[in-house]
Design a protein around this motif. Structure first.
Motif, PDB file in Angstrom:
ATOM      1  N   ARG A 124      17.794 -58.536 -26.933  1.00  0.00           N
ATOM      2  CA  ARG A 124      16.787 -58.513 -25.670  1.00  0.00           C
ATOM      3  C   ARG A 124      16.091 -59.388 -25.585  1.00  0.00           C
ATOM      4  NH1 ARG A 124      20.632 -56.657 -20.595  1.00  0.00           N
ATOM      5  NH2 ARG A 124      19.883 -58.467 -19.959  1.00  0.00           N
ATOM      6  N   LEU A 125      15.184 -59.482 -24.074  1.00  0.00           N
ATOM      7  CA  LEU A 125      13.561 -59.221 -24.558  1.00  0.00           C
ATOM      8  C   LEU A 125      12.455 -58.452 -24.993  1.00  0.00           C
ATOM      9  CD1 LEU A 125      12.954 -60.760 -21.153  1.00  0.00           C
ATOM     10  CD2 LEU A 125      11.979 -61.753 -23.226  1.00  0.00           C
ATOM     11  N   GLY A 126      12.113 -58.412 -25.614  1.00  0.00           N
ATOM     12  CA  GLY A 126      10.430 -56.936 -25.979  1.00  0.00           C
ATOM     13  C   GLY A 126      11.806 -56.629 -27.147  1.00  0.00           C
ATOM     14  N   ASP A 127      12.890 -57.084 -27.968  1.00  0.00           N
ATOM     15  CA  ASP A 127      13.558 -56.104 -28.811  1.00  0.00           C
ATOM     16  C   ASP A 127      13.268 -56.789 -30.214  1.00  0.00           C
ATOM     17  OD1 ASP A 127      14.668 -54.439 -27.406  1.00  0.00           O
ATOM     18  OD2 ASP A 127      16.742 -55.510 -27.507  1.00  0.00           O
ATOM     19  N   ALA A 144      17.452 -66.574 -23.452  1.00  0.00           N
ATOM     20  CA  ALA A 144      17.731 -67.612 -22.687  1.00  0.00           C
ATOM     21  C   ALA A 144      18.649 -66.784 -21.308  1.00  0.00           C
ATOM     22  CB  ALA A 144      18.517 -68.230 -23.596  1.00  0.00           C
ATOM     23  N   MET A 145      18.484 -64.825 -22.050  1.00  0.00           N
ATOM     24  CA  MET A 145      19.491 -64.877 -21.541  1.00  0.00           C
ATOM     25  C   MET A 145      18.577 -63.929 -20.174  1.00  0.00           C
ATOM     26  SD  MET A 145      22.240 -61.385 -21.989  1.00  0.00           S
ATOM     27  CE  MET A 145      22.796 -60.545 -21.596  1.00  0.00           C
ATOM     28  N   GLN A 146      19.667 -64.354 -18.996  1.00  0.00           N
ATOM     29  CA  GLN A 146      18.312 -63.684 -18.323  1.00  0.00           C
ATOM     30  C   GLN A 146      18.599 -62.074 -17.738  1.00  0.00           C
ATOM     31  OE1 GLN A 146      20.832 -65.334 -14.463  1.00  0.00           O
ATOM     32  NE2 GLN A 146      22.134 -63.678 -14.479  1.00  0.00           N
ATOM     33  N   ARG A 147      17.657 -61.714 -17.571  1.00  0.00           N
ATOM     34  CA  ARG A 147      17.307 -59.974 -17.245  1.00  0.00           C
ATOM     35  C   ARG A 147      16.618 -59.962 -16.220  1.00  0.00           C
ATOM     36  NH1 ARG A 147      14.474 -55.737 -21.947  1.00  0.00           N
ATOM     37  NH2 ARG A 147      14.518 -54.355 -20.033  1.00  0.00           N
ATOM     38  N   GLY A 148      17.152 -58.918 -15.597  1.00  0.00           N
ATOM     39  CA  GLY A 148      16.635 -58.018 -13.746  1.00  0.00           C
ATOM     40  C   GLY A 148      15.608 -57.512 -14.248  1.00  0.00           C
ATOM     41  N   ARG A 149      14.180 -57.386 -13.063  1.00  0.00           N
ATOM     42  CA  ARG A 149      12.819 -57.036 -13.292  1.00  0.00           C
ATOM     43  C   ARG A 149      13.388 -55.847 -12.198  1.00  0.00           C
ATOM     44  NH1 ARG A 149       8.452 -61.188 -13.373  1.00  0.00           N
ATOM     45  NH2 ARG A 149       8.474 -61.738 -15.696  1.00  0.00           N
ATOM     46  N   CYS A 150      12.657 -55.228 -12.176  1.00  0.00           N
ATOM     47  CA  CYS A 150      12.570 -53.929 -11.498  1.00  0.00           C
ATOM     48  C   CYS A 150      12.222 -54.301  -9.698  1.00  0.00           C
ATOM     49  CB  CYS A 150      10.807 -52.896 -11.692  1.00  0.00           C
ATOM     50  SG  CYS A 150      11.274 -51.720 -13.619  1.00  0.00           S
ATOM     51  N   GLY A 160      13.196 -56.085  -8.319  1.00  0.00           N
ATOM     52  CA  GLY A 160      15.295 -57.286  -7.857  1.00  0.00           C
ATOM     53  C   GLY A 160      15.391 -58.618  -8.597  1.00  0.00           C
ATOM     54  N   SER A 161      14.442 -59.722  -8.782  1.00  0.00           N
ATOM     55  CA  SER A 161      14.286 -60.353  -9.322  1.00  0.00           C
ATOM     56  C   SER A 161      14.335 -61.081 -10.767  1.00  0.00           C
ATOM     57  CB  SER A 161      12.588 -61.580  -9.004  1.00  0.00           C
ATOM     58  OG  SER A 161      11.784 -60.698 -10.531  1.00  0.00           O
ATOM     59  N   GLU A 162      15.125 -62.392 -11.512  1.00  0.00           N
ATOM     60  CA  GLU A 162      15.795 -61.977 -12.482  1.00  0.00           C
ATOM     61  C   GLU A 162      14.886 -62.944 -13.659  1.00  0.00           C
ATOM     62  OE1 GLU A 162      19.903 -63.095 -12.021  1.00  0.00           O
ATOM     63  OE2 GLU A 162      20.652 -61.085 -12.037  1.00  0.00           O
ATOM     64  N   ILE A 163      14.375 -63.167 -14.669  1.00  0.00           N
ATOM     65  CA  ILE A 163      13.635 -63.310 -15.644  1.00  0.00           C
ATOM     66  C   ILE A 163      14.536 -64.368 -16.245  1.00  0.00           C
ATOM     67  CG2 ILE A 163      12.885 -61.889 -16.585  1.00  0.00           C
ATOM     68  CD1 ILE A 163      10.153 -64.053 -17.131  1.00  0.00           C
ATOM     69  N   LYS A 164      14.582 -65.943 -16.721  1.00  0.00           N
ATOM     70  CA  LYS A 164      15.035 -66.302 -17.877  1.00  0.00           C
ATOM     71  C   LYS A 164      14.852 -67.397 -18.537  1.00  0.00           C
ATOM     72  CE  LYS A 164      18.631 -69.153 -16.217  1.00  0.00           C
ATOM     73  NZ  LYS A 164      19.919 -69.743 -16.207  1.00  0.00           N
ATOM     74  N   PHE A 165      15.158 -67.583 -19.686  1.00  0.00           N
ATOM     75  CA  PHE A 165      13.702 -68.739 -20.293  1.00  0.00           C
ATOM     76  C   PHE A 165      14.772 -70.052 -20.796  1.00  0.00           C
ATOM     77  CE2 PHE A 165      11.241 -65.043 -20.834  1.00  0.00           C
ATOM     78  CZ  PHE A 165       9.984 -65.946 -20.050  1.00  0.00           C
ATOM     79  N   ASP A 166      14.199 -70.790 -20.732  1.00  0.00           N
ATOM     80  CA  ASP A 166      14.915 -72.171 -21.594  1.00  0.00           C
ATOM     81  C   ASP A 166      15.403 -72.343 -22.562  1.00  0.00           C
ATOM     82  OD1 ASP A 166      14.638 -73.137 -19.561  1.00  0.00           O
ATOM     83  OD2 ASP A 166      13.203 -74.538 -20.094  1.00  0.00           O
TER      84      ASP A 166
END
Length: 170
Positions: free
Chosen positions: A82-85, A114-120, A122-128
């Motif tokens: 995932r992000l950061g791995d 592209a897979m969404q990931r939750g933030r602390c 409560g929002s979610e981030i994903k890229f194209d």
């Protein structure tokens, strides 16, 4: 005798209405099947966003010389990265006079997924797209610039040097 005629007419009417009713029900069933088929087609047309796993193609967003890499192995987790791995990847496309060449096996840090990931909050981030920054075994970036947005979650994963090189932090 008049009663027989009406009963014959009513039975004939029932036959006609029964077949007409069956036809109407058949039309309704076929329209429901069509609607269900359209919904099923829409579900199939939407792409499921998953982990970065083996044989996933990723865009390289630094100036190390590679353009595209393919993931060989995710170094953390059974499902994938995932992000950061950190991942191990093989260079599939490279620029002619870059620091890395086509066919080399390199390490990389996933900076966009592209897979969404939750933030602390409560929002979610994903890229194209799925993107990676190439690093050496110690985790230091090979390139000197990072293009495009980079999420601030990399700070928690101890990739501060990548954040320092990034032009935009999302």
């Amino acid at each position: 005798m008049a009663s027989r005629v009406t009963s014959k007419l009513s039975s004939a009417g029932r036959l006609l209405l029964g077949s007409l009713g069956n036809n109407l029900l058949g039309v309704a069933k076929s329209s429901q099947e069509t609607i269900a088929g359209q919904n099923y087609g829409n579900i199939l047309s939407q792409q499921q966003r998953t982990f970065i796993q083996m044989r996933t193609n990723l865009k390289v967003v630094d100036n190390s010389g590679a353009k595209r890499v393919m993931c060989i192995q995710a170094l953390k987790g059974k499902k994938g990265a995932r992000l950061g791995d950190t991942i191990i990847a093989s260079v599939k496309e490279a620029q002619p006079r870059g620091k890395v060449k086509k066919g080399e096996v390199v390490y990389g840090v996933v900076v966009r997924a592209a897979m969404q990931r939750g933030r602390c909050d409560g929002s979610e981030i994903k890229f194209d797209d799925n993107a990676v920054v190439l690093v050496n075994k110690q985790g230091e970036p090979i390139g000197t610039r990072v293009f495009g947005p980079v999420p601030h979650e990399l700070r928690k994963k101890k990739h501060v040097k990548i954040l320092a090189l990034a032009e935009h932090i999302a």
